[in-house]
Design a protein around this motif. Structure first.
Motif, PDB file in Angstrom:
ATOM      1  N   VAL A 384      61.286  -1.376 -46.044  1.00  0.00           N
ATOM      2  CA  VAL A 384      61.735  -0.140 -45.462  1.00  0.00           C
ATOM      3  C   VAL A 384      62.498  -0.552 -43.931  1.00  0.00           C
ATOM      4  O   VAL A 384      63.734  -0.170 -43.835  1.00  0.00           O
ATOM      5  N   ARG A 385      61.826  -1.372 -43.206  1.00  0.00           N
ATOM      6  CA  ARG A 385      62.614  -1.939 -42.115  1.00  0.00           C
ATOM      7  C   ARG A 385      63.839  -2.551 -42.304  1.00  0.00           C
ATOM      8  O   ARG A 385      64.833  -2.338 -41.503  1.00  0.00           O
ATOM      9  N   TYR A 386      63.990  -3.515 -43.264  1.00  0.00           N
ATOM     10  CA  TYR A 386      65.155  -4.069 -43.458  1.00  0.00           C
ATOM     11  C   TYR A 386      66.225  -3.147 -44.028  1.00  0.00           C
ATOM     12  O   TYR A 386      67.346  -3.374 -43.846  1.00  0.00           O
ATOM     13  N   ALA A 387      65.596  -2.496 -44.834  1.00  0.00           N
ATOM     14  CA  ALA A 387      66.623  -1.538 -45.631  1.00  0.00           C
ATOM     15  C   ALA A 387      67.345  -0.568 -44.302  1.00  0.00           C
ATOM     16  O   ALA A 387      68.689  -0.491 -44.313  1.00  0.00           O
ATOM     17  N   LEU A 388      66.549  -0.170 -43.483  1.00  0.00           N
ATOM     18  CA  LEU A 388      67.177   0.604 -42.207  1.00  0.00           C
ATOM     19  C   LEU A 388      68.011  -0.148 -41.327  1.00  0.00           C
ATOM     20  O   LEU A 388      69.147   0.270 -41.131  1.00  0.00           O
ATOM     21  N   PRO A 401      72.328  -7.979 -41.212  1.00  0.00           N
ATOM     22  CA  PRO A 401      71.169  -8.759 -40.536  1.00  0.00           C
ATOM     23  C   PRO A 401      70.708  -9.618 -41.832  1.00  0.00           C
ATOM     24  O   PRO A 401      70.649  -9.211 -42.690  1.00  0.00           O
ATOM     25  N   ALA A 402      70.095 -10.853 -41.213  1.00  0.00           N
ATOM     26  CA  ALA A 402      69.572 -11.787 -42.230  1.00  0.00           C
ATOM     27  C   ALA A 402      68.206 -11.079 -42.695  1.00  0.00           C
ATOM     28  O   ALA A 402      67.668 -10.336 -41.886  1.00  0.00           O
ATOM     29  N   PRO A 403      67.834 -11.256 -43.990  1.00  0.00           N
ATOM     30  CA  PRO A 403      66.452 -10.699 -44.267  1.00  0.00           C
ATOM     31  C   PRO A 403      65.139 -11.431 -43.427  1.00  0.00           C
ATOM     32  O   PRO A 403      65.433 -12.504 -42.859  1.00  0.00           O
ATOM     33  N   PRO A 404      64.019 -10.885 -43.447  1.00  0.00           N
ATOM     34  CA  PRO A 404      63.002 -11.332 -42.784  1.00  0.00           C
ATOM     35  C   PRO A 404      62.437 -12.732 -43.128  1.00  0.00           C
ATOM     36  O   PRO A 404      62.705 -12.828 -44.660  1.00  0.00           O
ATOM     37  N   PRO A 405      62.140 -13.582 -42.381  1.00  0.00           N
ATOM     38  CA  PRO A 405      61.705 -14.716 -43.167  1.00  0.00           C
ATOM     39  C   PRO A 405      60.596 -14.625 -44.126  1.00  0.00           C
ATOM     40  O   PRO A 405      59.833 -13.528 -44.125  1.00  0.00           O
TER      41      PRO A 405
END
Length: 590
Positions: A384-388, A401-405
């Motif tokens: 959800v954080r990355y989607a936002l 933004p790049a995806p989380p590691p």
């Protein structure tokens, strides 16, 4: 369904009793890593023409990350909704609704949303208040005169139930407990303890005041006005065929490692208002739209502007999973970097969910997976954080933004050398050793001719994949930040740096309490009571303080709401353990 911040002073909290201590029931079918489970399957992906160019580039990025994330955590299936103030941007589905049958998650697959249900309940309560049928600040017993409360404090109100400030326990969630005598542990409004039983009472309050069954009241007041026609206000056998099959640890009575074996979780109906809703992603898009529009849904308002302000007004400080936040009515509210976020998570017997609404940007996301009880109290928050983050960047025409590691391997222990050395067993007459060695970022137990690589389970806590250590985590204690002792269940070891006492006394009648206790509810499963260093502990981690004969309370708990009672003795052993209304019975297994 979520952890109370007020309990962080003790090692295992009342809420963590559900999430990591006394666990859910055993799985039914052995599942290994599910081949192909993370290939995305899109059902009805809906985008308006005007939003295609604006957000289109972010969707493949999100899909790629979700595929990786599901593989990392071992999730069978996932459903996701993205929305803005104009409504649903996209509904997408991934993986399996039923692994054994090979059925994939589809647009109409229902997922249990857990405690996200609490904000729906709050909306119905606020509608009743706005109609003059309910006073939020009158004692709840005015409306539920049958309610039995043991308390030395002022009566709690509907406001206190909505904000988790009533003083009620954080342990019980089952509806049957509502009719027992409930204990208030602090002055209402003075502190915060996440209380599912409080929201169970709110469901009963809605039925009483609205003079109709809870499910009917919720459908008329919230679901129909929001066009949530594919979703259900109560999880019942009637909707079982439409629900994704839920999964949990195959061996649910012991610590569970990341990507461990899963099994089908037991099916249960959930009438409790604290987490009774099953929803499709598309319907959740309508709900998110309402949050972003301050109470106005696709068919009109479900809350007036005044009631929505009350709905989202911070009541009391309560960190959201370690982040600064306050609790309002069924929602966490926070202001982060100039953005107001409305958030909640949901954990069920076999589902994990999360909802974020950024009312500043006018963007929101929801995600749910059909698995629960993963390490660390997992919720699909990273998705959800990355989607936002993607939607926000796309809306501004910025670089995505790049995806989380990737998640670090659980076997990586950066401070492994802290624990290396030899420890001597102190809870026995022999001098059996515990030998640990560090090799780079790995911590290795040398045991019975084997070298076992440990997995991090928390600070100073590890999983040991060996039959002799599978029922409890292996924990360590420190003096002046130096590791000096180790714990596993009833066992206690020390090294040469330990300077504390060597022997501990305890009342011998406590021996009658030790053993394995099992609940008939898959919410609670089972737990083990041990004695170590003169303390009585549940699962080797939650210490109990005596109150009177056969009665205890969680040690170090600032609330006084909970009681643990041992009774029904046979052959010198307690056959029953009652934890704040939840009954556990002795099991004749280790």
């Amino acid at each position: 369904m979520n952890q109370p911040a007020s309990d962080e002073s003790i090692k295992i909290t009342r809420r963590e009793l559900i999430n990591s201590g006394i666990k859910i029931g055993a799985g039914l079918a052995l599942l290994h890593q599910f081949p192909g489970m993370v290939r995305p399957v899109f059902g009805a992906v809906r985008e308006s023409r005007q939003t295609v160019d604006r957000f289109q580039a972010s969707y493949p990025r999100l899909d790629e990350y979700i595929a990786r994330h599901m593989s990392e955590v071992g999730a069978p299936g996932m459903t996701v909704a993205l929305a803005d103030r104009n409504g649903l941007l996209r509904s997408s589905q991934y993986g399996f609704a039923d692994v054994k049958a090979g059925v994939r998650v589809g647009p109409q697959t229902l997922f249990e949303i857990g405690s996200i249900s609490k904000s729906f309940v709050a909306i119905a309560v606020l509608q009743l208040a706005e109609e003059g049928k309910l006073d939020l600040h009158k004692p709840v017993t005015n409306y539920l005169p049958w309610l039995k409360i043991e308390s030395k404090y002022a009566p709690f109100t509907t406001h206190h139930l909505l904000s988790h400030t009533s003083g009620l326990s954080g342990v019980p969630l089952l509806m049957r407990v509502a009719a027992t005598t409930l204990r208030a542990g602090f002055e209402p409004g003075s502190s915060w303890v996440y209380s599912n039983i409080g929201y169970v009472l709110l469901g009963l309050l809605i039925e009483t005041v609205d003079k109709k069954p809870f499910a009917e009241a919720m459908r008329q007041r919230v679901f129909t006005p929001l066009g949530m026609n594919s979703s259900a206000p109560v999880i019942s056998n009637e909707i079982r065929e439409r629900l994704a099959v839920g999964y949990g640890p195959l061996q649910s009575d012991r610590p569970f490692s990341l990507r461990g074996k899963l099994g089908e979780a037991p099916w249960i109906e959930v009438p409790e208002a604290a987490g009774s809703i099953a929803a499709t992603a598309s319907d959740m898009g309508n709900y998110l739209q309402m949050l972003l529009n301050y109470g106005a849904g696709p068919k009109g308002r479900v809350l007036s502007e005044k009631s929505f302000e009350l709905f989202t007004r911070p009541v009391i400080k309560s960190p959201f999973r370690g982040e600064d936040a306050s609790y309002a009515y069924g929602l966490w509210v926070s202001n982060t970097n100039g953005h107001t976020l409305l958030r909640h998570t949901g954990g069920m017997v076999a589902f994990s969910s999360v909802m974020y609404a950024d009312v500043t940007d006018g963007l929101a996301a929801f995600a749910s997976v059909n698995v629960a009880r993963l390490p660390g109290g997992y919720r699909p928050i990273p998705v959800v954080r990355y989607a936002l983050a993607l939607l926000s960047a796309a809306s501004r025409g910025q670089e995505l933004p790049a995806p989380p590691p990737p998640l670090p391997a659980p076997t990586i222990v950066k401070n492994a050398s802290d624990y290396s050395g030899t420890f001597t067993l102190r809870s026995s007459s022999n001098d059996k050793k515990l030998v640990l060695a560090s090799a780079g970022d790995q911590l290795i137990l040398e045991h019975a001719g084997s070298r076992v690589v440990l997995e991090q389970a928390g600070r100073d806590s590890f999983l040991v994949k060996h039959p002799d250590f599978e029922l409890f985590t292996l924990g360590f204690g420190r003096e002046k930040d130096i590791v000096v002792e180790a714990f596993h269940g009833a066992s206690w070891w020390t090294n040469e740096r330990y300077s504390g006492p060597q022997k501990f006394d305890y009342p011998k009648d406590w021996d009658a309490y030790t053993g394995h206790f099992h609940s008939d509810s898959p919410w609670y499963g089972s737990g083990r009571v041990v004695i170590r260093k003169g303390e009585l502990l549940i699962n080797g981690e939650l210490p109990l303080a005596p109150v009177e004969a056969n009665v205890f309370r969680p040690a170090g708990d600032p609330s006084d709401a909970d009681r643990i009672i041992f009774d029904t003795f046979a052959n010198g052993q307690a056959m029953r353990l009652n934890y704040s209304g939840i009954e556990f019975f002795r099991a004749f297994t280790p």
